[in-house]
Enzyme design. Structure first.
Site, PDB file in Angstrom:
ATOM      1  N   ARG A  33       1.084  -1.337  -0.402  1.00 15.39           N
ATOM      2  CA  ARG A  33       0.056  -0.002   0.332  1.00 15.39           C
ATOM      3  C   ARG A  33       0.907   1.493  -0.021  1.00 15.39           C
ATOM      4  O   ARG A  33       0.631   2.444  -0.573  1.00 15.39           O
ATOM      5  CB  ARG A  33      -0.820  -0.248   1.221  1.00 15.39           C
ATOM      6  CG  ARG A  33      -1.874   0.721   1.171  1.00 15.39           C
ATOM      7  CD  ARG A  33      -3.033   0.751   2.021  1.00 15.39           C
ATOM      8  NE  ARG A  33      -4.748   2.172   2.443  1.00 15.39           N
ATOM      9  CZ  ARG A  33      -4.113   3.194   2.704  1.00 15.39           C
ATOM     10  NH1 ARG A  33      -3.541   2.901   4.274  1.00 15.39           N
ATOM     11  NH2 ARG A  33      -5.460   3.959   3.561  1.00 15.39           N
ATOM     12  N   ILE A  59      -7.298   8.020  -0.219  1.00 16.41           N
ATOM     13  CA  ILE A  59      -6.749   6.790  -0.939  1.00 16.41           C
ATOM     14  C   ILE A  59      -7.901   6.171   0.556  1.00 16.41           C
ATOM     15  O   ILE A  59      -7.693   6.892   1.077  1.00 16.41           O
ATOM     16  CB  ILE A  59      -5.746   5.985  -0.902  1.00 16.41           C
ATOM     17  CG1 ILE A  59      -5.518   4.431  -1.097  1.00 16.41           C
ATOM     18  CG2 ILE A  59      -4.847   6.464   0.257  1.00 16.41           C
ATOM     19  CD1 ILE A  59      -3.891   4.254  -0.989  1.00 16.41           C
ATOM     20  N   SER A  60      -8.659   5.520  -0.063  1.00 18.43           N
ATOM     21  CA  SER A  60      -9.180   5.110   0.374  1.00 18.43           C
ATOM     22  C   SER A  60      -8.995   3.936   2.126  1.00 18.43           C
ATOM     23  O   SER A  60      -8.350   3.532   1.257  1.00 18.43           O
ATOM     24  CB  SER A  60     -10.706   4.269   0.230  1.00 18.43           C
ATOM     25  OG  SER A  60     -11.598   4.350  -0.398  1.00 18.43           O
ATOM     26  N   ARG A  61      -9.950   4.168   2.855  1.00 20.16           N
ATOM     27  CA  ARG A  61      -9.322   3.231   4.456  1.00 20.16           C
ATOM     28  C   ARG A  61      -8.975   1.408   3.189  1.00 20.16           C
ATOM     29  O   ARG A  61      -9.879   1.423   2.441  1.00 20.16           O
ATOM     30  CB  ARG A  61     -10.394   3.537   5.373  1.00 20.16           C
ATOM     31  CG  ARG A  61     -10.089   4.178   6.106  1.00 20.16           C
ATOM     32  CD  ARG A  61     -11.875   4.395   7.321  1.00 20.16           C
ATOM     33  NE  ARG A  61     -11.517   3.536   8.166  1.00 20.16           N
ATOM     34  CZ  ARG A  61     -12.498   2.893   8.903  1.00 20.16           C
ATOM     35  NH1 ARG A  61     -13.685   3.214   8.898  1.00 20.16           N
ATOM     36  NH2 ARG A  61     -12.734   1.485   9.675  1.00 20.16           N
TER      37      ARG A  61
END
Length: 222
Positions: A33, A59-61
Site C-alpha cells: 500500500r 486513498i480509501s481506508r
C-alpha cells in the site's frame, strides 16, 4: 513495530470487521500500500485510515477497499470497470482477483501516477483511461462487475447500468436523504435491476461532465 507485524495487525482488523474472503485479504496483504502513497505517508500505509494523495482526493481506508471488493463477489474470469482510479490502489487489488480491470480517472496527474505504479508492480491486466466516469467505458462494455469510488447523487448513472452485463454486480456509494451516503449493491437481472443497501459511508461526489466528452485513452490496449 515491523512492517510484517503492521500487516498482520491490519489483516486481523479487517477480519474482525467482517471481511472473510481469504482471496481479498490475501490480495491486500501482498500489495504494498505504501507504493500508492506520497512518501510523507509511507509510515501510515498499514493503518486503517484514508490518506491524501493530491488533487483533493484520498486513498480509501483498507477496510472500505476490502468491503467493497468482497461485495463484488469476484472470480478470476471477470472483466471489471472501476470509476475513479485515484491512487490506483483499488484497481491494483482488483487486478489480483479478476481477469482484467478497466479504470477511468478524471484527474490526469493522478492517472499518470497510477499508471507508473501499475507498471512498476507489473500489473499488466489494468487498462486506464482519462475521462468522465459518469459515462463509463462504452467501447469495452458489457462488464461483469462495476465499482464506483465516488458517490452518485440519489440516482445510479444510467450509462453505467447500461454497461453492466446481465448477471453482473455494481457496487457504488450513493447519496440519499439529508446528504447521507450508503454503499449499494446493484444486480442486473433479465428483468431489470435489484438494489441492496449495504452500509453507511462517506465518499467525494461523482461529478457529471468532469472532463470533455471525448475520452483520452491511456495505458495498454484491450
Amino acid at each position: 513495530m515491523s512492517l510484517q507485524a503492521r500487516k498482520i495487525r491490519l489483516i486481523m482488523q479487517l477480519r474482525r470487521s467482517g471481511v472473510t474472503d481469504t482471496s481479498v485479504l490475501g490480495a491486500i496483504e501482498r500489495l504494498p500500500r505504501e507504493a500508492f502513497l506520497p512518501p510523507a505517508f509511507h509510515d501510515q500505509a498499514w493503518e486503517d485510515k484514508a490518506l491524501p494523495i493530491g488533487e483533493g482526493q484520498t486513498i480509501s481506508r483498507p477496510l472500505v477497499v476490502a468491503q467493497m471488493t468482497q461485495a463484488l463477489e469476484l472470480t478470476d474470469r471477470q472483466k471489471v470497470l472501476e470509476i475513479g482510479t485515484g491512487s490506483g490502489y483499488q484497481a491494483a487489488v482488483l487486478s489480483r482477483l479478476c481477469r482484467r480491470v478497466y479504470t477511468v480517472e478524471r484527474h490526469r496527474p493522478l492517472l499518470r501516477e497510477a499508471e507508473a505504479r501499475f507498471a512498476a508492480l507489473r500489473l499488466h491486466n489494468i487498462t486506464t483511461r482519462h475521462g468522465d466516469g459518469m459515462r463509463g467505458w462504452r467501447e469495452q462494455a458489457p462488464f461483469d462487475r462495476i465499482i464506483v469510488t465516488a458517490a452518485a447523487q440519489r440516482e445510479i448513472p444510467e450509462p453505467l447500468t447500461n454497461q453492466l452485463a446481465v448477471g453482473g454486480i455494481m457496487i457504488l456509494p450513493m447519496e440519499g436523504r439529508g446528504r447521507a451516503q450508503s454503499v449499494w449493491r446493484v444486480r442486473r437481472t433479465e428483468s431489470g435491476l435489484e438494489r441492496e443497501e449495504l452500509w453507511p459511508t462517506r465518499f467525494v461526489p461523482l461529478l457529471p461532465n468532469a472532463v470533455p466528452e471525448a475520452f483520452s485513452p491511456a495505458g495498454a490496449p484491450a
